[in-house]
Design an enzyme around this catalytic site. Structure first.
Site, short mmCIF file in Angstrom:
data_model
loop_
_atom_site.label_atom_id
_atom_site.label_comp_id
_atom_site.label_asym_id
_atom_site.label_seq_id
_atom_site.Cartn_x
_atom_site.Cartn_y
_atom_site.Cartn_z
N SER A 155 13.70 6.59 -2.35
CA SER A 155 12.85 7.78 -2.31
C SER A 155 13.01 8.43 -0.95
O SER A 155 13.46 7.79 0.02
CB SER A 155 11.39 7.36 -2.51
OG SER A 155 10.48 8.39 -2.20
N TYR A 168 4.19 1.61 -1.52
CA TYR A 168 5.37 2.32 -2.05
C TYR A 168 6.40 2.55 -0.95
O TYR A 168 7.59 2.30 -1.12
CB TYR A 168 4.92 3.64 -2.66
CG TYR A 168 6.02 4.48 -3.29
CD1 TYR A 168 6.44 4.21 -4.59
CD2 TYR A 168 6.59 5.55 -2.62
CE1 TYR A 168 7.42 4.99 -5.19
CE2 TYR A 168 7.56 6.32 -3.21
CZ TYR A 168 7.97 6.04 -4.49
OH TYR A 168 8.96 6.82 -5.08
#
Length: 272
Positions: A155, A168
């Site tokens: 990401s 995350y």
């Protein structure tokens, strides 16, 4: 377009969103698809809806509509033995494996002091251990083909910190490093390993109203980190197809000398 005729691709998290886009894109370029998804309840800390078997069936229909073979698998990337058994069966049926796209992942959105031990473990188990499991069950098949390509879904949050999702961020930074580590060791087998780093993508993970509500409340209480969510290009979210186009390039012959690379599809959010 890339030519993936005769190739077989394993894609995790394939029931919807980015995984479905990857399946459609690679199938459109000639690849047979092993489409794997949990198709069940996500951890209770995840606010957006779970993918269903109906979602996976829709992905299957889309791939078959392109004239490609597809084998659906309902499996949990966190469960190594079951994952390996199901992938091995599908690879045997299709005659080999050339491409692995470790796409499955979750996002728990909340402020740092509201992250529970269970939520942290769920995120690491899915986003990091699940990606490791996927490589470990897929790479031996690529070795038997004397080469191939692996793409790990990280990401923008695996290159530049984003607030209100500490678990995350931790998982995605780890995936970034893991891709490079695998790339170093698997190069001798002509296997390339790269990671992809999108900004926010137009999927349930980013657009679900309950997720947006958490972000809004967190920003109201702590507004200074909000600037870390700003894309430089004038777009709030990229589309799943934008990410799939990048995956298609990375697994193709056009990228035959690209390995260990962190490829952004981030609208400039990681500029610093």
């Amino acid at each position: 377009m890339s030519d993936l005729s005769g190739k077989v691709a394993l894609i995790t998290g394939a029931a919807r969103g980015q995984g479905r886009a990857h399946a459609r894109k690679l199938a459109s370029e000639g690849a047979a698809i092993i489409a794997l998804d949990l198709c069940g309840a996500l951890p209770k800390s995840v606010r957006y809806r779970s993918a269903t078997r109906a979602d996976l069936d829709e992905t299957v229909d889309l791939v078959e509509g392109l004239g490609r073979r597809v084998i659906p698998i309902v499996a949990d990337v966190r469960e190594f033995d079951a994952l390996k058994a199901s992938v091995d069966r599908a690879v045997d049926e299709l005659g080999g494996l050339d491409i692995v796209v470790a796409n499955a992942g979750i996002a728990v959105v909340t402020e740092w002091d509201k992250v529970t031990p269970e939520a942290f473990r769920d995120t690491i188990d899915t986003n990091l251990v699940g990606v490791w499991n996927t490589v470990m069950v897929g790479a031996p098949h690529l070795q038997r083909r004397s080469g191939g390509s692996i793409v790990l879904a990280s990401s923008a949050a695996g290159l530049r910190v984003q607030p209100f999702m500490v678990d995350y961020v931790a998982s995605k930074y780890a995936v970034t490093g893991m891709a490079k580590a695998f790339a170093a060791e698997l190069a001798k087998d002509n296997i390339r390993v790269n990671s992809i780093h999108p900004t926010g993508v137009n999927t349930d993970m980013a657009t679900d109203p309950s997720v947006q509500e958490v972000f809004s409340g967190a920003i109201e209480r702590n507004p200074r980190p909000a600037s870390l969510f700003t894309n430089m290009l004038d777009v709030a979210l990229v589309e799943p197809g934008d990410v799939a186009n990048t995956v298609s390039y990375l697994v193709s012959e056009e990228a035959r000398f690209i390995t260990g690379h962190a490829m952004t599809i981030d609208a400039g959010i990681t500029l610093h």
